[in-house]
Design a protein around this motif. Sequence first.
Motif, PDB file in Angstrom:
ATOM      1  N   PRO A  87       0.811  -1.212   0.000  1.00  0.00           N
ATOM      2  CA  PRO A  87       0.000   0.000   0.000  1.00  0.00           C
ATOM      3  C   PRO A  87       0.852   1.274   0.000  1.00  0.00           C
ATOM      4  O   PRO A  87       0.463   2.265  -0.589  1.00  0.00           O
ATOM      5  N   LEU A  88       2.011   1.245   0.653  1.00  0.00           N
ATOM      6  CA  LEU A  88       2.838   2.449   0.729  1.00  0.00           C
ATOM      7  C   LEU A  88       3.412   2.851  -0.624  1.00  0.00           C
ATOM      8  O   LEU A  88       3.618   4.028  -0.886  1.00  0.00           O
ATOM      9  N   THR A  89       3.674   1.883  -1.504  1.00  0.00           N
ATOM     10  CA  THR A  89       4.312   2.197  -2.783  1.00  0.00           C
ATOM     11  C   THR A  89       3.355   2.082  -3.968  1.00  0.00           C
ATOM     12  O   THR A  89       3.772   2.222  -5.112  1.00  0.00           O
ATOM     13  N   ALA A  90       2.093   1.826  -3.741  1.00  0.00           N
ATOM     14  CA  ALA A  90       1.130   1.585  -4.824  1.00  0.00           C
ATOM     15  C   ALA A  90       1.000   2.766  -5.779  1.00  0.00           C
ATOM     16  O   ALA A  90       0.755   2.580  -6.967  1.00  0.00           O
ATOM     17  N   ASP A  91       1.179   3.990  -5.302  1.00  0.00           N
ATOM     18  CA  ASP A  91       0.997   5.155  -6.163  1.00  0.00           C
ATOM     19  C   ASP A  91       2.294   5.634  -6.818  1.00  0.00           C
ATOM     20  O   ASP A  91       2.297   6.594  -7.587  1.00  0.00           O
ATOM     21  N   LEU A  92       3.415   4.946  -6.567  1.00  0.00           N
ATOM     22  CA  LEU A  92       4.689   5.331  -7.169  1.00  0.00           C
ATOM     23  C   LEU A  92       4.767   4.821  -8.601  1.00  0.00           C
ATOM     24  O   LEU A  92       4.268   3.750  -8.922  1.00  0.00           O
ATOM     25  N   PRO A  93       5.430   5.578  -9.491  1.00  0.00           N
ATOM     26  CA  PRO A  93       5.557   5.108 -10.882  1.00  0.00           C
ATOM     27  C   PRO A  93       6.469   3.887 -10.958  1.00  0.00           C
ATOM     28  O   PRO A  93       7.408   3.745 -10.169  1.00  0.00           O
ATOM     29  N   VAL A  94       6.177   3.014 -11.913  1.00  0.00           N
ATOM     30  CA  VAL A  94       6.970   1.805 -12.113  1.00  0.00           C
ATOM     31  C   VAL A  94       8.018   2.086 -13.168  1.00  0.00           C
ATOM     32  O   VAL A  94       7.718   2.648 -14.219  1.00  0.00           O
ATOM     33  N   SER A  95       9.247   1.713 -12.896  1.00  0.00           N
ATOM     34  CA  SER A  95      10.329   1.879 -13.861  1.00  0.00           C
ATOM     35  C   SER A  95      10.015   1.045 -15.099  1.00  0.00           C
ATOM     36  O   SER A  95       9.506  -0.061 -15.014  1.00  0.00           O
ATOM     37  N   ALA A  96      10.347   1.570 -16.274  1.00  0.00           N
ATOM     38  CA  ALA A  96      10.088   0.849 -17.527  1.00  0.00           C
ATOM     39  C   ALA A  96      10.833  -0.484 -17.561  1.00  0.00           C
ATOM     40  O   ALA A  96      10.355  -1.453 -18.121  1.00  0.00           O
ATOM     41  N   ALA A  97      12.006  -0.542 -16.941  1.00  0.00           N
ATOM     42  CA  ALA A  97      12.782  -1.779 -16.928  1.00  0.00           C
ATOM     43  C   ALA A  97      12.129  -2.840 -16.057  1.00  0.00           C
ATOM     44  O   ALA A  97      12.286  -4.031 -16.286  1.00  0.00           O
ATOM     45  N   LEU A  98      11.404  -2.405 -15.023  1.00  0.00           N
ATOM     46  CA  LEU A  98      10.782  -3.357 -14.109  1.00  0.00           C
ATOM     47  C   LEU A  98       9.328  -3.642 -14.444  1.00  0.00           C
ATOM     48  O   LEU A  98       8.733  -4.553 -13.881  1.00  0.00           O
ATOM     49  N   ALA A  99       8.743  -2.873 -15.333  1.00  0.00           N
ATOM     50  CA  ALA A  99       7.336  -3.052 -15.670  1.00  0.00           C
ATOM     51  C   ALA A  99       7.132  -4.393 -16.364  1.00  0.00           C
ATOM     52  O   ALA A  99       7.927  -4.781 -17.222  1.00  0.00           O
ATOM     53  N   PRO A 100       6.081  -5.121 -16.017  1.00  0.00           N
ATOM     54  CA  PRO A 100       5.829  -6.394 -16.683  1.00  0.00           C
ATOM     55  C   PRO A 100       5.451  -6.174 -18.148  1.00  0.00           C
ATOM     56  O   PRO A 100       4.804  -5.189 -18.490  1.00  0.00           O
ATOM     57  N   VAL A 101       5.897  -7.069 -18.991  1.00  0.00           N
ATOM     58  CA  VAL A 101       5.575  -7.001 -20.409  1.00  0.00           C
ATOM     59  C   VAL A 101       4.291  -7.794 -20.620  1.00  0.00           C
ATOM     60  O   VAL A 101       4.195  -8.936 -20.185  1.00  0.00           O
ATOM     61  N   PRO A 102       3.277  -7.198 -21.298  1.00  0.00           N
ATOM     62  CA  PRO A 102       2.032  -7.951 -21.495  1.00  0.00           C
ATOM     63  C   PRO A 102       2.267  -9.177 -22.369  1.00  0.00           C
ATOM     64  O   PRO A 102       3.213  -9.202 -23.168  1.00  0.00           O
ATOM     65  N   PRO A 103       1.437 -10.195 -22.226  1.00  0.00           N
ATOM     66  CA  PRO A 103       1.594 -11.399 -23.053  1.00  0.00           C
ATOM     67  C   PRO A 103       1.574 -11.049 -24.536  1.00  0.00           C
ATOM     68  O   PRO A 103       0.899 -10.113 -24.965  1.00  0.00           O
ATOM     69  N   LEU A 104       2.329 -11.796 -25.318  1.00  0.00           N
ATOM     70  CA  LEU A 104       2.417 -11.577 -26.754  1.00  0.00           C
ATOM     71  C   LEU A 104       1.585 -12.636 -27.464  1.00  0.00           C
ATOM     72  O   LEU A 104       1.751 -13.834 -27.212  1.00  0.00           O
ATOM     73  N   VAL A 105       0.680 -12.200 -28.342  1.00  0.00           N
ATOM     74  CA  VAL A 105      -0.074 -13.110 -29.200  1.00  0.00           C
ATOM     75  C   VAL A 105       0.312 -12.768 -30.625  1.00  0.00           C
ATOM     76  O   VAL A 105       0.167 -11.631 -31.060  1.00  0.00           O
ATOM     77  N   ILE A 106       0.848 -13.758 -31.344  1.00  0.00           N
ATOM     78  CA  ILE A 106       1.313 -13.524 -32.707  1.00  0.00           C
ATOM     79  C   ILE A 106       0.635 -14.532 -33.631  1.00  0.00           C
ATOM     80  O   ILE A 106       0.668 -15.734 -33.391  1.00  0.00           O
ATOM     81  N   LYS A 107      -0.043 -14.006 -34.673  1.00  0.00           N
ATOM     82  CA  LYS A 107      -0.778 -14.829 -35.629  1.00  0.00           C
ATOM     83  C   LYS A 107      -0.252 -14.531 -37.024  1.00  0.00           C
ATOM     84  O   LYS A 107      -0.092 -13.372 -37.390  1.00  0.00           O
ATOM     85  N   SER A 108      -0.050 -15.577 -37.825  1.00  0.00           N
ATOM     86  CA  SER A 108       0.561 -15.348 -39.130  1.00  0.00           C
ATOM     87  C   SER A 108      -0.429 -14.968 -40.215  1.00  0.00           C
ATOM     88  O   SER A 108      -0.085 -14.214 -41.107  1.00  0.00           O
ATOM     89  N   GLY A 109      -1.615 -15.497 -40.216  1.00  0.00           N
ATOM     90  CA  GLY A 109      -2.550 -15.202 -41.300  1.00  0.00           C
ATOM     91  C   GLY A 109      -1.986 -15.642 -42.635  1.00  0.00           C
ATOM     92  O   GLY A 109      -1.373 -16.690 -42.763  1.00  0.00           O
ATOM     93  N   MET A 110      -2.163 -14.812 -43.666  1.00  0.00           N
ATOM     94  CA  MET A 110      -1.697 -15.131 -45.023  1.00  0.00           C
ATOM     95  C   MET A 110      -0.274 -14.632 -45.290  1.00  0.00           C
ATOM     96  O   MET A 110       0.351 -15.047 -46.254  1.00  0.00           O
TER      97      MET A 110
END
Length: 142
Positions: A1-24
Amino acid sequence: PLTADLPVSAALAPVPPLVIKSGMQGASRTGRWKVPAKITAHGGMAGVRLDFTRVECALPEVEIEAYGEMAGVTIVVPEGWWVDSDDVDPGVGGLRNKTFHPETRLPGTPLLRVTGKGGMAGITIRYPNFLERRRLEKAKGQ
């Protein structure tokens, strides 16, 4: 709770899952890219290629859900990485895991856990071929 409002460093931020589809057209993730903890790849009609040879991955484990479908999924990993593909359903196209046994895994490298289905074209997991190794050596020299 004490750090919830602090900004997250870009290096530590979680990367969202990647979905990759080839199509044609086909799809790939190559070069330098940020590896998320979960990747889903659909081979579709033209195939998917995931190339991990130039990435820096601090994650201890990466989950890859691969579906070969009509054109297949190819996963290229650096020497020293290990890929666990025991939970892949090979389907008609099969599974070709050309990486070595877990004892060849270098310390500090991630474990890739591959699941999914080979479909019609299958799933291939391998180390870089001769030409890819040459390109990597040239890129290091620049």
